[in-house]
Structures are given as C-alpha cells and as structure tokens.
Design a protein around this motif. Structure first.
Motif, short mmCIF file in Angstrom:
data_model
loop_
_atom_site.label_atom_id
_atom_site.label_comp_id
_atom_site.label_asym_id
_atom_site.label_seq_id
_atom_site.Cartn_x
_atom_site.Cartn_y
_atom_site.Cartn_z
N UNK A 169 22.70 -58.16 16.68
CA UNK A 169 22.42 -59.59 16.81
C UNK A 169 23.59 -60.45 16.37
N UNK A 170 24.60 -59.80 15.80
CA UNK A 170 25.81 -60.49 15.34
C UNK A 170 27.03 -59.72 15.84
N UNK A 171 28.05 -60.45 16.29
CA UNK A 171 29.27 -59.82 16.79
C UNK A 171 30.32 -59.79 15.69
N UNK A 172 30.88 -58.61 15.44
CA UNK A 172 31.92 -58.46 14.41
C UNK A 172 33.30 -58.65 15.02
N UNK A 173 34.14 -59.41 14.33
CA UNK A 173 35.48 -59.72 14.82
C UNK A 173 36.48 -59.51 13.69
N UNK A 174 37.49 -58.71 13.93
CA UNK A 174 38.50 -58.44 12.91
C UNK A 174 39.35 -59.69 12.64
N UNK A 175 39.52 -60.00 11.36
CA UNK A 175 40.37 -61.12 10.97
C UNK A 175 39.73 -62.49 11.12
N UNK A 176 38.41 -62.54 11.32
CA UNK A 176 37.75 -63.83 11.56
C UNK A 176 37.86 -64.75 10.35
N UNK A 177 37.62 -64.22 9.16
CA UNK A 177 37.66 -65.07 7.96
C UNK A 177 39.03 -65.69 7.74
N UNK A 178 40.08 -64.88 7.91
CA UNK A 178 41.43 -65.40 7.73
C UNK A 178 41.74 -66.49 8.74
N UNK A 185 41.17 -70.58 16.10
CA UNK A 185 40.19 -69.84 16.89
C UNK A 185 40.94 -68.68 17.54
N UNK A 186 40.81 -67.49 16.95
CA UNK A 186 41.61 -66.35 17.39
C UNK A 186 41.14 -65.83 18.75
N UNK A 187 42.04 -65.17 19.49
CA UNK A 187 41.70 -64.67 20.85
C UNK A 187 40.43 -63.85 20.92
N UNK A 188 40.15 -62.91 19.99
CA UNK A 188 38.89 -62.15 20.11
C UNK A 188 37.65 -63.04 20.07
N UNK A 189 37.70 -64.10 19.25
CA UNK A 189 36.56 -65.04 19.19
C UNK A 189 36.44 -65.78 20.52
N UNK A 221 30.83 -62.55 12.80
CA UNK A 221 31.17 -62.29 11.40
C UNK A 221 32.45 -61.48 11.32
N UNK A 222 33.10 -61.52 10.17
CA UNK A 222 34.30 -60.73 9.96
C UNK A 222 33.95 -59.25 9.95
N UNK A 223 34.76 -58.45 10.61
CA UNK A 223 34.49 -57.01 10.72
C UNK A 223 34.43 -56.33 9.36
N UNK A 224 35.25 -56.79 8.43
CA UNK A 224 35.25 -56.20 7.09
C UNK A 224 33.91 -56.43 6.40
N UNK A 225 33.33 -57.61 6.56
CA UNK A 225 32.02 -57.89 5.99
C UNK A 225 30.97 -57.00 6.62
N UNK A 226 31.09 -56.77 7.92
CA UNK A 226 30.14 -55.92 8.63
C UNK A 226 30.20 -54.50 8.10
N UNK A 227 31.40 -53.98 7.86
CA UNK A 227 31.55 -52.62 7.33
C UNK A 227 30.99 -52.51 5.93
N UNK A 228 31.21 -53.55 5.11
CA UNK A 228 30.75 -53.50 3.71
C UNK A 228 29.24 -53.43 3.62
N UNK A 229 28.55 -54.04 4.59
CA UNK A 229 27.08 -54.01 4.59
C UNK A 229 26.54 -52.62 4.92
N UNK A 230 27.38 -51.81 5.60
CA UNK A 230 26.94 -50.48 5.97
C UNK A 230 27.17 -49.44 4.90
N UNK A 231 27.95 -49.80 3.87
CA UNK A 231 28.27 -48.87 2.80
C UNK A 231 27.11 -48.77 1.81
#
Length: 231
Positions: A169-178, A185-189, A221-231
């Motif tokens: 339900x949420x799309x993860x994007x690397x470097x979004x927070x930075x 607005x980075x290209x992946x977004x 959401x930032x991809x790093x945040x997404x990974x941290x939720x899975x740990x």
C-alpha cells in the motif's frame, strides 16, 4: 490589494469540504465523480459560474497573476498563459473553486467591511481574490491549494491507483528522505507519480502535483525506513 483574512482550517476541515462538494456534484451529475475530475463542469455546470480564459496579466496589471475570482459577479477567470498547460490549468481552476467554496461565505458576511473589495457604482468590479505565482503561503492561498489537490486527487482514488502499481500500500523509494530535506523531487518519485497518473486516469494532473499529493498522503516512503520495519 489586501489579502483576504481567513480563519484557521485543519486539513480534515478541507477534506470535509471537498468530500461534500464531490458528493453534491456526483448527485447533480447522477453518477459518481472519478478522475479525471471535470473542474470545468463543476465550475460552469454544477456551480453555475462564468468561466473565462483571458489575458489577466494585462487586465489586472500583474505579471505573475494566474487566476482571479469575482464573488459578486459569480465569475472565475484564468490567465491565458495556462491554456496549453493542462495540469496547471486544471489545478488553477480547482484552486479558484477552493476560494469559492471556502472563502466566498466569509466575503458575503463581511462584504460591507472596508477591508474587503466591493464593486462601486460607475466603477469596474474588482476581483475579491487574485491568485499569483508568487503569492507565497498566505493562509487563503494555502487553503485553496490544499482544496485543489484533494479535489483533483481524491485520497480513495489515489490509494486505489497505488495498489495497482505496487504490491504494497506504500511505495518505497531510495533516498526519498534526503531529497525531501533538500527540497527536490527525485526521478524515482517522478516516475512513480507518472505511473499513478496513468493507472488512476489522473490525466489533468501534473507530475509535480501528484508527487506532492503522494508525499502528503504518505503513500511513498524512504526505502531505508521500509527495510527497518521488516527487521
């Protein structure tokens, strides 16, 4: 021209105002409103207002004017420079609808006050609201922007479109927070925004507007945040 004084509105207040408009418009139209939201029809059909495309820059003597609303004349005018920019044109129309729905009642209550603009006998009527590219974050302009985003991109329709392009339900994007910290607005977004526009038929919405709507709804959401939720 003095800025219109408006009371504080919470995002939920604006949500309610947009839902009410879309509900009433759908009832009038005899079918549910869905993207692309026909702002022209809302203005001229449902609300019964006059809609004009004109050279407002020359007409009002303001080089950065985008739109204007005459409450007493039930008229909305958009600058002709937006005619070939569908996303900005639709957003500006939706922005002016926001002023009509949120701020016209205030004008009606206070139209005899010297702080508001009135037409005078023998003089050309002055618009109660003038929207400029450099108007900043004046409360009335912020409220109208928020109204426009919600009108063109209803949250339920956005969430449905996200589910079509992502297994989550949420799309993860690397470097979004930075990128947000830098105001970029980075290209992946932007790519995700284009995918949502296509999947949800938001054909009168710009890529930039969709990016900010996705961020506002926290559907990216930032991809790093997404990974941290899975740990």
């Amino acid at each position: 021209m003095q800025a219109l004084k408006v009371p504080f509105l919470k995002p939920t207040d604006i949500d309610h105002a947009v839902r009410e408009l879309l509900h009433n418009y759908s009832t009038w139209r005899k079918e549910p409103a869905k993207p692309p939201i026909d702002v022209d029809e809302i203005i001229e059909g449902y609300l019964g207002l006059a809609l004009e495309i004109d050279n407002l820059k020359s007409r009002l003597g303001m080089l950065d004017v985008l739109g204007a609303t005459w409450f007493e004349e039930s008229r909305i005018c958009i600058d002709q420079s937006l005619e070939d920019k569908e996303g900005r044109l639709a957003f500006t129309m939706a922005h002016e609808i926001g002023h009509w729905q949120l701020h016209r009642p205030l004008y009606e209550l206070e139209k005899m006050s010297l702080s508001l603009f009135q037409s005078q006998d023998g003089k050309t009527a002055t618009p109660a609201i003038v929207c400029r590219a450099k108007s900043g974050k004046a409360p009335a302009e912020w409220q109208a922007d928020q109204f426009a985003a919600r009108l063109l991109m209803p949250s339920a329709a956005i969430r449905s479109a996200v589910q079509k392009v992502s297994s989550d339900n949420v799309v993860s994007i690397e470097g979004l927070n930075n990128s947000q910290n830098c105001g970029n607005l980075i290209p992946p977004l932007r790519t995700i925004a284009d995918d949502i526009i296509d999947s949800g038929q938001f054909t009168n919405v710009s890529n930039e507007a969709m990016c900010y709507r996705l961020l506002d709804l926290k559907l990216v959401q930032d991809e790093e945040e997404s990974r941290s939720r899975l740990i």
